[in-house]
Motif scaffolding. Structure first.
Motif, short mmCIF file in Angstrom:
data_model
loop_
_atom_site.label_atom_id
_atom_site.label_comp_id
_atom_site.label_asym_id
_atom_site.label_seq_id
_atom_site.Cartn_x
_atom_site.Cartn_y
_atom_site.Cartn_z
N MET A 45 48.65 27.09 -2.69
CA MET A 45 49.83 27.33 -3.84
C MET A 45 49.68 26.70 -4.89
N HIS A 46 49.85 27.44 -5.85
CA HIS A 46 49.78 26.89 -7.37
C HIS A 46 51.03 26.09 -7.66
N ASP A 47 50.99 25.02 -8.49
CA ASP A 47 51.95 24.22 -8.99
C ASP A 47 52.82 25.25 -9.94
N LEU A 48 54.17 25.61 -9.64
CA LEU A 48 54.89 26.48 -10.51
C LEU A 48 54.80 25.98 -12.01
N GLU A 49 54.84 24.80 -12.33
CA GLU A 49 55.03 24.24 -13.61
C GLU A 49 53.83 24.90 -14.38
N THR A 50 52.48 24.71 -13.72
CA THR A 50 51.09 25.11 -14.20
C THR A 50 51.22 26.71 -14.42
N LEU A 51 51.87 27.49 -13.48
CA LEU A 51 51.88 28.82 -13.59
C LEU A 51 52.96 29.27 -14.78
N ARG A 52 53.80 28.50 -14.96
CA ARG A 52 54.89 28.74 -15.90
C ARG A 52 54.13 28.34 -17.27
N TYR A 53 53.47 27.22 -17.33
CA TYR A 53 52.90 26.78 -18.86
C TYR A 53 51.44 26.74 -18.61
N PRO A 54 50.65 27.66 -18.32
CA PRO A 54 49.08 27.34 -18.26
C PRO A 54 48.47 26.71 -19.29
N ILE A 55 48.76 26.54 -20.45
CA ILE A 55 48.13 25.93 -21.60
C ILE A 55 48.92 24.75 -22.20
N GLY A 56 50.19 24.33 -21.24
CA GLY A 56 51.21 23.21 -21.73
C GLY A 56 52.17 24.10 -22.49
N ASP A 57 53.17 23.21 -22.83
CA ASP A 57 54.15 23.62 -23.55
C ASP A 57 53.95 23.46 -25.17
N PHE A 58 54.61 24.35 -26.03
CA PHE A 58 54.41 23.92 -27.44
C PHE A 58 55.21 22.85 -27.66
N VAL A 59 54.55 22.07 -28.41
CA VAL A 59 55.17 20.72 -28.95
C VAL A 59 55.85 20.99 -30.43
N ASN A 60 57.05 20.87 -30.64
CA ASN A 60 57.57 21.22 -32.14
C ASN A 60 57.42 19.87 -32.68
N GLY A 61 57.33 20.12 -34.08
CA GLY A 61 57.17 18.93 -35.08
C GLY A 61 56.03 18.42 -35.55
N LYS A 62 55.09 18.94 -34.93
CA LYS A 62 53.83 18.37 -35.29
C LYS A 62 53.34 18.81 -36.81
N THR A 63 52.48 17.94 -37.33
CA THR A 63 51.75 18.32 -38.71
C THR A 63 50.57 19.23 -38.47
N TYR A 64 50.55 20.21 -39.22
CA TYR A 64 49.13 20.94 -39.32
C TYR A 64 48.39 21.06 -40.57
N SER A 65 47.23 20.85 -40.61
CA SER A 65 46.41 20.99 -41.69
C SER A 65 46.03 22.35 -42.04
N ALA A 66 45.51 22.55 -43.18
CA ALA A 66 44.94 23.83 -43.78
C ALA A 66 43.77 24.37 -42.66
N GLU A 67 42.97 23.41 -42.25
CA GLU A 67 42.02 24.03 -41.07
C GLU A 67 42.80 24.58 -39.87
N ASP A 68 43.90 23.73 -39.53
CA ASP A 68 44.61 24.20 -38.19
C ASP A 68 45.23 25.48 -38.55
N SER A 69 45.90 25.68 -39.73
CA SER A 69 46.40 26.98 -40.09
C SER A 69 45.42 28.19 -40.09
N GLN A 70 44.08 27.91 -40.36
CA GLN A 70 43.12 28.97 -40.32
C GLN A 70 42.60 29.35 -39.04
N GLN A 71 42.85 28.15 -38.03
CA GLN A 71 42.40 28.62 -36.86
C GLN A 71 43.46 29.47 -36.10
#
Length: 178
Positions: free
Chosen positions: A1-27
């Motif tokens: 059985m797989h952890d329900l939270e991992t099934l729900r958020y397989p790459i983790g939850d999005f974190v609001n409020g982070k700062t992004y560089s120009a390189e991040d935006s290009q990616q």
């Protein structure tokens, strides 16, 4: 059985409020550009038996998920254009769970895959033309009661596409479809 939270958020939850560089935006732009093809290659030839399988217990089917991504990214595209043409516009939230119950979420996924390919072509074209000042433009989200910079929205939708892609991909792995 797989952890329900991992099934729900397989790459983790999005974190609001982070700062992004120009390189991040290009990616993030590159991720938006690649997403429709990647999703189509994964689920585009699946039959109804696979498409109508929920990606997790109590979750949407792959059919609903694909239609949801098209709905979500259409809304985000409009929000992007509003942000570039108005000063901190208040966007209109929508009830994504209720949208997933409407009759068009039971259609074949091909129309939504076509929408995503064409929509992302237009959306990426806009993002590729933006300056740092443009990416700093904001919209106001009344549900969150805060303003979002376009660069954060870009990061969120790059995450959103991968988040849902991984739902389908990991379902395929668990079921031996990959």
């Amino acid at each position: 059985m797989h952890d329900l939270e991992t099934l729900r958020y397989p790459i983790g939850d999005f974190v609001n409020g982070k700062t992004y560089s120009a390189e991040d935006s290009q990616q993030h732009i590159a991720a938006l550009d690649e997403f429709p093809v990647k999703l189509t290659e994964l689920v585009g030839k699946w039959g109804d038996d696979r498409i109508d399988t929920p990606y997790r217990p109590g979750g949407w089917t792959i059919r609903q998920l694909v239609h949801h991504v098209a709905d979500s990214h259409l809304n985000a595209y409009v929000r992007t254009k509003l942000t570039l043409t108005e000063d901190n516009p208040t966007i209109k939230p929508y009830e994504e769970g209720e949208w997933a119950k409407l009759p068009d979420s039971q259609l074949d996924i091909a129309p939504s895959l076509v929408i995503l390919r064409n929509l992302h072509h237009r959306w990426v074209t806009i993002f590729q033309s933006l300056t740092d000042a443009d990416l700093a433009r904001t919209y106001y989200h009344p549900g969150s009661q805060r303003s979002f910079e376009l660069r954060e929205a870009l990061a969120m939708y790059a995450w959103h596409g991968e988040h849902h892609y991984q739902h389908a991909y990991r379902l395929a792995q668990r079921n031996g479809w990959a």
